[in-house]
Every structure is written in C-alpha cells, then in structure tokens.
Design an enzyme around this catalytic site. Sequence first.
Site, PDB file in Angstrom:
ATOM      1  CD  GLU A  63     -36.187 -21.884  49.010  1.00 53.81           C
ATOM      2  OE1 GLU A  63     -35.111 -22.494  49.141  1.00 53.81           O
ATOM      3  OE2 GLU A  63     -36.849 -21.906  47.967  1.00 53.81           O
ATOM      4  CG  ASN A 123     -33.953 -21.820  43.288  1.00 49.56           C
ATOM      5  OD1 ASN A 123     -33.734 -21.705  44.486  1.00 49.56           O
ATOM      6  ND2 ASN A 123     -35.096 -21.452  42.731  1.00 49.56           N
ATOM      7  CG  ASP A 152     -36.518 -24.242  45.007  1.00 46.95           C
ATOM      8  OD1 ASP A 152     -35.522 -23.523  45.136  1.00 46.95           O
ATOM      9  OD2 ASP A 152     -37.618 -23.893  45.455  1.00 46.95           O
TER      10      ASP A 152
HETATM   11  C1  BGC Z   1     -37.904 -18.932  45.418  1.00 47.11           C
HETATM   12  C2  BGC Z   1     -39.381 -18.831  45.211  1.00 47.11           C
HETATM   13  C3  BGC Z   1     -39.715 -19.446  43.867  1.00 47.11           C
HETATM   14  C4  BGC Z   1     -39.211 -20.880  43.841  1.00 47.11           C
HETATM   15  C5  BGC Z   1     -39.479 -21.634  42.594  1.00 47.11           C
HETATM   16  C6  BGC Z   1     -37.500 -20.357  45.334  1.00 47.11           C
HETATM   17  O1  BGC Z   1     -36.122 -20.473  45.514  1.00 47.11           O
HETATM   18  O2  BGC Z   1     -37.509 -18.381  46.645  1.00 47.11           O
HETATM   19  O3  BGC Z   1     -39.803 -17.519  45.295  1.00 47.11           O
HETATM   20  O4  BGC Z   1     -41.085 -19.383  43.639  1.00 47.11           O
HETATM   21  O5  BGC Z   1     -37.822 -20.892  44.081  1.00 47.11           O
HETATM   22  O6  BGC Z   1     -38.922 -21.061  41.489  1.00 47.11           O
HETATM   23 CA    CA Z   2     -34.716 -22.055  46.462  1.00 49.69          CA
END
Ligand code: BGC
Ligand code: CA
Length: 295
Positions: free
Chosen positions: A15, A147, A195
């Site tokens: 990430e 996100n 995301d």
């Molecule tokens: C989070 C994950 C999550 C994913 C999808 C990410 O930013 O850290 O834990 O499953 O987004 O929603």
């Molecule tokens: Ca993310």
Amino acid sequence: MQPVAIFPVANTLGEGVVWDDQAQSAYWTDIQGRTLYRLDWAKQALQKTAMPVRLASFGFIGGQASFIGAFEDGFALFDPGTGQRGRVLAPEGLQAGLRMNDGRVDRQGRFWAGSMAEDPALHGQAQLYCVAHGAISTEERGVSISNGLCWSPDGTICYFADSIRQVMWQYRVDASGRLGMRREFAVFDGSTCPDGATVDAEGYVWVTVWGGGRVLRLAPDGRTDRVLEVPVAQPSCVAFGGADLDLLFVTSAQHGLPAPQTGAGDLFVYNVGVRGLAESRFKIDGWPENPVLED
Ligand code: BGC
Ligand code: CA
C-alpha cells in the site's frame, strides 16, 4: 500492456506507494507485514525496514529525512531507515476496531489520512483527517474504509473514496483549503472497489480497482479514458516515478483473496506514456517535537 518490471515481494497488503524524486526511489508499505519498502530505481535495489506497528500511509517532509506516517494508532514522524517513531498523535475517534489507512500530502503541504473499520460493526465510524500546523482536524465523517486520496494539479479538487460504499468522490477545495461540496466521481460494481489513486500531470485520476485486477485512468469529469489490466486481482495503490515521472508503480495484496494467486502482493511497474507530478512534501511547522532525524 506488459509491466517493464515486477518485484516479487509477495506483500500481504502492499500500500501507500509514493515516489521520492530527491532519492529517486519508490517507497511503499506492507501494512500487515509491518514493513516499509524502498526501491532505489537506478540501482534496482530493494531495502526493507521493520516498523514498530502497522504503517498504513506516509509522506515526505520538506527539508527533513524523517517521514510523516499514518500508523494504525495515529500520526507520527519516523525514520524510514530504522523505523524509530517520534511522539504519536492519536486523532479524535480512532478507537479499537478502527485503524488508519490511505493518506497523502496535499499540494499545500498538509498531510491527510483517513481511518477504516477493521471491525464491520464499526462501518460508518471512520473519518478523514488533515494534519497541518501541528494540529489534526476531522474533515469528513461517516466513512467505512478511507481510500483514494489525491488532488488535482492545482490542488482545487480533492478525490477521496469509501471502498465499502464502492464510491469515489470529488470535492471542491475552497480558498481556505477546506473541503466544499462533494459529488460522486466514480462508482464501482460487483465485488470491486476503489483503492489507492493518484493524479497525473494532465489532471486525470489513476485509481486501482481492488478486486477488479485493473487500474483506471479517469478524466476529471469521471469518464473512463484508459483501462490498464494488471495480472493480479487486488492492485492497491499507484504512484508515478522514474527519472521522467512516466513509470507507474502499482502495489498489490494477497490479504483477502478467496484463493492464492500467482503474483499477488508483488510490485508492478508500467511505462504508461503519461507523466505524473512530483509528490508534495509535508510542512512540519507546528509539529510538537523536533523531527526524529535531521536531513
Ligand atoms: C485497506 C484494506 C482493504 C482494501 C480494500 C485497503 O486500503 O488497507 O484493508 O481491504 O483497502 O477496501
Ligand atoms: Ca488503500
């Protein structure tokens, strides 16, 4: 399109990738693996640093070698070479069952990050925070999984997504720097969700589609301009990097996959023929302690 490079890091939850134009390196975090990664692009050298707790996202700091991090339990400055953290500032409302998640420095040098519910009973209780002049403010409420934070080239539009609601919003940023009216920018269907995201030099948004195995390039009006298929189901974040800022770095995750997948958790690099913008640096004024590390 084939990647120009693949780094087989097999992250549990890769990430928060960002390109450091001074160090000519991509940095990202494996949140669940509690590890910060650095890829020196010229040397093609990978370096890993263990983090004391889960690091969700981070930003560079102007004139300092320390980074500002959104750790699972709050905001702190830290040394990317050792993982040593300074004082942790916990934001309002960050309770057990929630943790910090996506974050980025905006064009004005403020660090924004949102929380997420790890416990589904807390859906709707996550928040979006902004850190500036040593204070943390809440800028959005009612979120489940924060996100997709990124800004238009001139900083007047903020993008932010709630993965559980499968929506990415576009906000006007007013002259004082606060978020104004929001409107739906993109919606995601089936079991896919938005995301991590970034904005290129033309103002188009590149957003990873978690569960959809692709990255979308969306025009500022929300129209899909390009679809970049990636070989894994869960791409998680994107950043432009390389000497000309024309390489797209894509992190991915194994966590939550219904069945193991080849390449899941690896880092993919594409030459997409579009340039990104240099990442802004956090302005540290007002932070309640000296940085953990001088430049
Ligand atoms: C989070 C994950 C999550 C994913 C999808 C990410 O930013 O850290 O834990 O499953 O987004 O929603
Ligand atoms: Ca993310």
